[in-house]
Design a protein around this motif. Structure first.
Motif, PDB file in Angstrom:
ATOM      1  N   THR A 189       0.761  -1.363  -0.182  1.00 35.09           N
ATOM      2  CA  THR A 189      -0.001  -0.079   0.062  1.00 35.09           C
ATOM      3  C   THR A 189       0.699   1.346   0.001  1.00 35.09           C
ATOM      4  OG1 THR A 189      -0.010   0.068   2.497  1.00 35.09           O
ATOM      5  CG2 THR A 189      -1.684  -1.313   1.409  1.00 35.09           C
ATOM      6  N   LEU A 190       0.382   2.194  -0.473  1.00 39.96           N
ATOM      7  CA  LEU A 190       1.093   3.602  -0.317  1.00 39.96           C
ATOM      8  C   LEU A 190       1.470   3.763   1.172  1.00 39.96           C
ATOM      9  CD1 LEU A 190      -1.150   6.056  -2.091  1.00 39.96           C
ATOM     10  CD2 LEU A 190       1.100   5.250  -2.920  1.00 39.96           C
ATOM     11  N   LYS A 191       0.919   3.447   2.206  1.00 42.75           N
ATOM     12  CA  LYS A 191       1.232   3.652   3.443  1.00 42.75           C
ATOM     13  C   LYS A 191       2.598   2.581   3.737  1.00 42.75           C
ATOM     14  CE  LYS A 191       0.216   3.906   8.295  1.00 42.75           C
ATOM     15  NZ  LYS A 191      -0.983   3.736   9.326  1.00 42.75           N
ATOM     16  N   GLU A 192       2.562   1.445   3.139  1.00 44.70           N
ATOM     17  CA  GLU A 192       3.524   0.657   3.664  1.00 44.70           C
ATOM     18  C   GLU A 192       4.859   0.900   2.610  1.00 44.70           C
ATOM     19  OE1 GLU A 192       1.649  -3.990   4.204  1.00 44.70           O
ATOM     20  OE2 GLU A 192       1.656  -3.156   1.981  1.00 44.70           O
ATOM     21  N   CYS A 193       4.571   1.602   1.694  1.00 45.54           N
ATOM     22  CA  CYS A 193       5.894   2.281   1.000  1.00 45.54           C
ATOM     23  C   CYS A 193       6.572   3.170   1.841  1.00 45.54           C
ATOM     24  CB  CYS A 193       5.238   2.716  -0.323  1.00 45.54           C
ATOM     25  SG  CYS A 193       5.047   1.529  -1.482  1.00 45.54           S
ATOM     26  N   MET A 194       5.859   3.929   2.697  1.00 44.20           N
ATOM     27  CA  MET A 194       6.302   4.875   3.370  1.00 44.20           C
ATOM     28  C   MET A 194       6.728   4.397   4.749  1.00 44.20           C
ATOM     29  SD  MET A 194       6.619   7.900   1.852  1.00 44.20           S
ATOM     30  CE  MET A 194       7.423   6.856   0.639  1.00 44.20           C
ATOM     31  N   ILE A 195       6.155   3.293   5.218  1.00 48.94           N
ATOM     32  CA  ILE A 195       6.932   2.669   6.305  1.00 48.94           C
ATOM     33  C   ILE A 195       8.245   2.274   6.042  1.00 48.94           C
ATOM     34  CG2 ILE A 195       6.893   0.810   7.937  1.00 48.94           C
ATOM     35  CD1 ILE A 195       3.929   0.589   7.804  1.00 48.94           C
ATOM     36  N   TYR A 196       8.424   1.850   4.667  1.00 45.15           N
ATOM     37  CA  TYR A 196       9.819   1.354   4.189  1.00 45.15           C
ATOM     38  C   TYR A 196      10.563   2.945   4.134  1.00 45.15           C
ATOM     39  CZ  TYR A 196       9.325  -3.394   2.983  1.00 45.15           C
ATOM     40  OH  TYR A 196       9.459  -4.772   3.029  1.00 45.15           O
ATOM     41  N   GLY A 197       9.923   3.796   3.271  1.00 45.11           N
ATOM     42  CA  GLY A 197      10.595   4.834   2.925  1.00 45.11           C
ATOM     43  C   GLY A 197      12.066   4.852   2.404  1.00 45.11           C
ATOM     44  N   THR A 198      12.606   6.056   2.372  1.00 43.85           N
ATOM     45  CA  THR A 198      14.078   5.945   1.967  1.00 43.85           C
ATOM     46  C   THR A 198      14.902   5.031   2.881  1.00 43.85           C
ATOM     47  OG1 THR A 198      14.198   8.026   0.913  1.00 43.85           O
ATOM     48  CG2 THR A 198      16.248   7.393   1.951  1.00 43.85           C
ATOM     49  N   ALA A 212      21.267   6.077  -1.372  1.00 45.41           N
ATOM     50  CA  ALA A 212      19.916   5.842  -2.002  1.00 45.41           C
ATOM     51  C   ALA A 212      19.548   6.895  -2.996  1.00 45.41           C
ATOM     52  CB  ALA A 212      18.929   5.570  -0.762  1.00 45.41           C
ATOM     53  N   ALA A 213      19.761   8.023  -2.666  1.00 39.87           N
ATOM     54  CA  ALA A 213      19.216   9.246  -3.292  1.00 39.87           C
ATOM     55  C   ALA A 213      19.320   9.352  -4.879  1.00 39.87           C
ATOM     56  CB  ALA A 213      19.748  10.601  -2.517  1.00 39.87           C
ATOM     57  N   GLN A 214      20.506   9.154  -5.184  1.00 39.16           N
ATOM     58  CA  GLN A 214      20.794   9.088  -6.808  1.00 39.16           C
ATOM     59  C   GLN A 214      20.822   7.626  -7.519  1.00 39.16           C
ATOM     60  OE1 GLN A 214      20.843  11.927  -8.082  1.00 39.16           O
ATOM     61  NE2 GLN A 214      20.780  13.097  -6.455  1.00 39.16           N
ATOM     62  N   SER A 215      20.375   6.765  -6.361  1.00 39.31           N
ATOM     63  CA  SER A 215      20.617   5.289  -7.373  1.00 39.31           C
ATOM     64  C   SER A 215      19.494   5.373  -8.556  1.00 39.31           C
ATOM     65  CB  SER A 215      20.166   4.200  -6.162  1.00 39.31           C
ATOM     66  OG  SER A 215      18.774   4.208  -5.751  1.00 39.31           O
ATOM     67  N   PRO A 216      19.965   4.762  -9.595  1.00 38.06           N
ATOM     68  CA  PRO A 216      19.220   4.507 -10.591  1.00 38.06           C
ATOM     69  C   PRO A 216      17.740   4.022 -10.670  1.00 38.06           C
ATOM     70  CG  PRO A 216      21.240   3.498 -11.159  1.00 38.06           C
ATOM     71  CD  PRO A 216      20.925   3.664  -9.528  1.00 38.06           C
ATOM     72  N   MET A 217      16.681   4.141 -11.553  1.00 39.65           N
ATOM     73  CA  MET A 217      15.353   3.862 -11.412  1.00 39.65           C
ATOM     74  C   MET A 217      15.440   2.270 -11.484  1.00 39.65           C
ATOM     75  SD  MET A 217      12.380   4.683 -10.633  1.00 39.65           S
ATOM     76  CE  MET A 217      12.104   6.510 -10.900  1.00 39.65           C
ATOM     77  N   ASP A 218      16.401   1.628 -12.322  1.00 39.22           N
ATOM     78  CA  ASP A 218      16.201   0.328 -12.560  1.00 39.22           C
ATOM     79  C   ASP A 218      16.430  -0.379 -11.153  1.00 39.22           C
ATOM     80  OD1 ASP A 218      18.512   1.205 -13.033  1.00 39.22           O
ATOM     81  OD2 ASP A 218      19.253  -0.717 -14.213  1.00 39.22           O
ATOM     82  N   VAL A 219      17.669  -0.194 -10.616  1.00 37.21           N
ATOM     83  CA  VAL A 219      18.216  -0.510  -9.222  1.00 37.21           C
ATOM     84  C   VAL A 219      16.772  -0.255  -8.043  1.00 37.21           C
ATOM     85  CG1 VAL A 219      19.611  -0.199  -7.314  1.00 37.21           C
ATOM     86  CG2 VAL A 219      20.745  -0.168  -9.627  1.00 37.21           C
TER      87      VAL A 219
END
Ligand SMILES: NC(=O)c1ccc[n+]([C@@H]2O[C@H](COP(=O)([O-])OP(=O)(O)OC[C@H]3O[C@@H](n4cnc5c(N)ncnc54)[C@H](OP(=O)(O)O)[C@@H]3O)[C@@H](O)[C@H]2O)c1
Length: 329
Positions: A118-127, A269-276
């Protein structure tokens, strides 16, 4: 149209003050993709940006928030209404970030929400969780597997540390959690640590090498803690380095590298490429998803962020903080 955001501004005396303000969507940067933010999260970098760290944010007033999860309003590359995640690049550094109800970013920064989360789970992970995932991926790519031996995770009550612990334990690794918080020993065992050690346990001053113990290390602390982890890494170990809460400099002899073949791998993490990003997120939504992911976070609104930021800067926070940004309609 107006939206709400937590804004860090410079006072006439030069100190940084944080306030919730109403801003104009029209004043967001002229990028091509407008996202209605439903959730963000608090990372250490946000706490630094929110408190005036010029290495991260050059100009104030500024809306921090290096993570945002929400819905596309307009974009050349995504349909209106698509659920997306924006993380890293310049978001929340010098581009107004996820502590506001809207962000406008280049579409190349935007990723469709991974299936199975879920969107919320994505933010539990976050950066933080993505960084933990990148670190675990480096260990795996370097041949560290559950039979290799003990893995040390430092700063283990922090966002990166706790998620790395949960992921590795869930994947069958024997994980030793290091913490500066004696009151969290039991919690860390619940998350999957086979043992918990205190932050000063690795201190072995003067010696270039200690007993080789770790097959892998996910270091989130840097400084003396990283130096000590290198000394006690066993033959052929892989050590990842992403954080600096214990210091940006560290001192090591060459012996871990030339006598034990230890590999020290940097994580960005910040600049890591989209495929990674997509490869890591696929695992975060599948085999590496900690079974207790929900329990690793607390949720707050913009109003409660001030206390959470102060607690993080003091090294007192534990687990992840998801920021909820409700909209009226
Ligand atoms: N390279 C990258 O791309 C990347 C991405 C994300 C984060 N990071 C970095 O990773 C680090 C951790 O981030 P986070 O979001 O997990 O932060 P966090 O939630 O604030 O956690 C940091 C943890 O480090 C420990 N700690 C705090 N102060 C310390 C000190 N003085 N000495 C030793 N340990 C200390 C604490 O855990 P214990 O009390 O359990 O020891 C704390 O919970 C930060 O430096 C952040 O900037 C880097």
């Amino acid at each position: 149209m107006k939206y709400r955001a937590l804004v860090a501004s410079e006072s006439p005396e030069g100190s940084i003050v944080r306030k919730i303000e109403e801003l104009e969507i029209g004043d967001l940067p002229a990028n091509d993709t407008l996202v209605k933010v439903l959730y963000s999260s608090l990372n250490y970098k946000d706490a630094l940006s929110a408190s005036g760290n010029r290495g991260i944010t050059r100009k104030y007033p500024h809306t921090p928030g290096i993570d945002a999860a929400g819905i596309i309003v307009e974009s050349p590359d995504f349909r209106a209404g698509e659920e997306v995640v924006v993380m890293g690049y310049d978001l929340g550094m010098n581009t107004p970030g996820g502590f506001g109800q809207y962000v406008r970013v280049p579409s190349s920064w935007v990723m469709r929400k991974p299936e199975g989360l879920t969107l919320k789970e994505c933010m539990i992970y976050g950066t933080a969780g993505y960084t933990a995932g990148l670190s675990v991926m480096k260990l795996v790519e370097n041949g560290v597997n559950p039979d290799s031996g003990e893995i040390l995770v430092t700063g283990s009550t922090g966002g990166v540390g706790m998620l790395a612990l949960g992921m590795l334990a869930g994947a069958g690794y024997e994980v030793v959690a290091m913490t500066g918080k004696p009151e969290s020993f039991e919690l860390l065992k619940t998350i999957g640590a086979s043992a918990v050690i205190s932050r000063d346990a690795l201190d072995d001053p003067g010696k270039p090498l200690s007993r080789g113990r770790w097959a892998g290390v996910v270091d989130t602390a840097g400084g003396e803690i990283l130096a000590n982890a290198l000394k006690s890494a066993k033959y052929g170990a892989t050590v990842t380095c992403c954080g600096m809460v214990a210091g940006t400099d560290f001192c090591s002899s060459i012996f871990p590298f030339i006598l034990r073949g230890v590999a020290l791998l940097g994580i960005d993490a910040a600049q890591s490429p989209m495929d990674v990003r997509k490869a890591v997120w696929r695992r975060l939504s599948g085999e590496w998803k900690p079974r207790n992911l929900e329990s690793l976070h607390s949720t707050c609104g913009l109003e409660e962020l001030e206390g959470k930021i102060m607690s993080m800067l003091a090294g007192r926070s534990a687990g992840r903080v998801v920021v909820s940004l409700p909209h009226q309609s």
